[in-house]
Design an enzyme around this catalytic site. Structure first.
Site, PDB file in Angstrom:
ATOM      1  CG  ASP A 237      82.921 -14.928 -24.389  1.00  9.74           C
ATOM      2  OD1 ASP A 237      82.485 -14.102 -25.208  1.00  9.74           O
ATOM      3  OD2 ASP A 237      82.248 -15.853 -23.916  1.00  9.74           O
TER       4      ASP A 237
ATOM      5  CG  ASP B 105      72.308 -13.774 -20.795  1.00 11.68           C
ATOM      6  OD1 ASP B 105      72.177 -13.571 -22.012  1.00 11.68           O
ATOM      7  OD2 ASP B 105      73.159 -13.202 -20.098  1.00 11.68           O
TER       8      ASP B 105
END
Length: 239
Positions: free
Chosen positions: A8, A129
Site C-alpha cells: 500500500d 469492500d
C-alpha cells in the site's frame, strides 16, 4: 492457490492502515520498489498494490513507482486505489499491470464497470469492500446502502475476471479473514475470488486453500509486522 503480498503506497512510502483508517496508519522504512524486490527474491509471482493517494484523489498518483516495479521485476501485478476512469485503466495497462481493480467507481456506476470489462477483457478485477454485509465506497469513508451479495448478482455477468473481497472490519487487524462471508461471495460469484483482510498466520492460508472458487489470498500487515515469515509463506505457493 495464488498468494498476493501487498504493498500500500502513501506519500511514496509503504504503509498499512487499520480498517482503512488514514488516521490509523503505520509507515515502514522500506520503499515500495525495494519491498516488491524482496517479494520477487523470495519467489512470489503475484503482487497486490494499492495507491492510497489515488484512493483519496481519484488520480494515478503513484504511477511512476508502479511502472518502476513492473519494469524491474517480472511480477503479475494487480493495482487498485481510486481508479475512476477509462483513462486511468489505460495508463495502468500500458504500464504493464496485469489487472486493474475497480471499487468505488464500479459500485457507484455499474455502467462504468460494464464498459471497462468490455473494453479491457480479462484485465478488470472487481474490488468489493464490505462492512457488516454492506459495501463501502470512497476509500471506505462512506457506507453504501447496497448489500454485497445483491450488488454482485446485478453485475455478475459484466465480465470481471477476478473479484477481490475485503472485510473492512478485519483489514489490518490480523484477526483472520471473514471466511464465512467470503464463502458466501465465492458461491455467488461468476469469477474467481481473492480473500483480503485480516490474514494473521499460515493457518489462514491453509484454510483458504480448502475453499471453493477461491483463486488466492492477499497478505499485508502480517508480513510487515513479522507474524508471517516470507520463507514460510512461499512454501504455500502453488501458482
Amino acid at each position: 492457490m495464488k498468494i498476493f503480498p501487498a504493498i500500500d503506497i502513501k506519500d511514496k512510502k509503504c504503509v498499512r492502515l487499520i480498517k482503512g483508517d488514514f488516521n490509523n496508519k503505520t509507515e515502514y522504512e522500506i520503499s515500495p520498489v525495494d519491498q516488491a524486490g524482496k517479494y520477487k527474491d523470495h519467489g512470489f509471482k503475484n503482487l497486490h498494490i494499492v495507491d492510497l493517494d489515488g484512493a483519496l484523489t481519484g488520480e494515478t498518483v503513484n504511477l511512476d513507482i508502479i511502472k518502476e516495479i513492473v519494469h524491474k521485476f517480472d511480477l503479475k501485478i494487480e493495482v487498485g486505489g481510486g481508479v475512476r476512469s477509462i483513462d486511468s485503466i489505460e495508463k495502468y495497462i500500458n504500464a504493464g499491470v496485469e489487472k486493474v481493480i475497480l471499487g468505488s467507481a464500479a459500485i457507484k456506476n455499474k455502467n462504468f464497470l460494464k464498459e471497462a470489462c468490455q473494453k479491457f477483457p480479462n484485465k478488470i478485477a472487481l474490488g468489493l469492500d464490505a462492512k457488516d454485509g454492506y459495501l463501502s465506497v470512497s476509500g471506505w469513508k462512506e457506507n453504501s446502502n447496497q448489500l454485497t451479495l445483491d450488488f454482485l448478482k446485478e453485475v455478475n455477468d459484466y465480465g470481471a475476471s477476478r473479484l477481490i473481497y475485503t472485510d473492512i472490519n478485519r483489514d489490518g487487524t490480523k484477526e483472520s479473514p471473514n471466511f464465512e462471508e467470503t464463502t458466501n461471495v465465492a458461491n455467488v460469484s461468476n469469477c474467481p475470488v481473492i480473500i483480503s483482510g485480516g490474514v494473521s498466520s499460515i493457518d489462514d492460508i491453509k484454510k483458504a486453500k480448502g475453499l471453493k472458487n477461491i483463486e488466492g489470498i492477499i497478505v499485508g500487515k502480517a508480513i510487515y509486522d513479522g507474524d508471517i515469515k516470507l520463507e514460510e509463506l512461499v512454501k504455500e505457493l502453488d501458482a
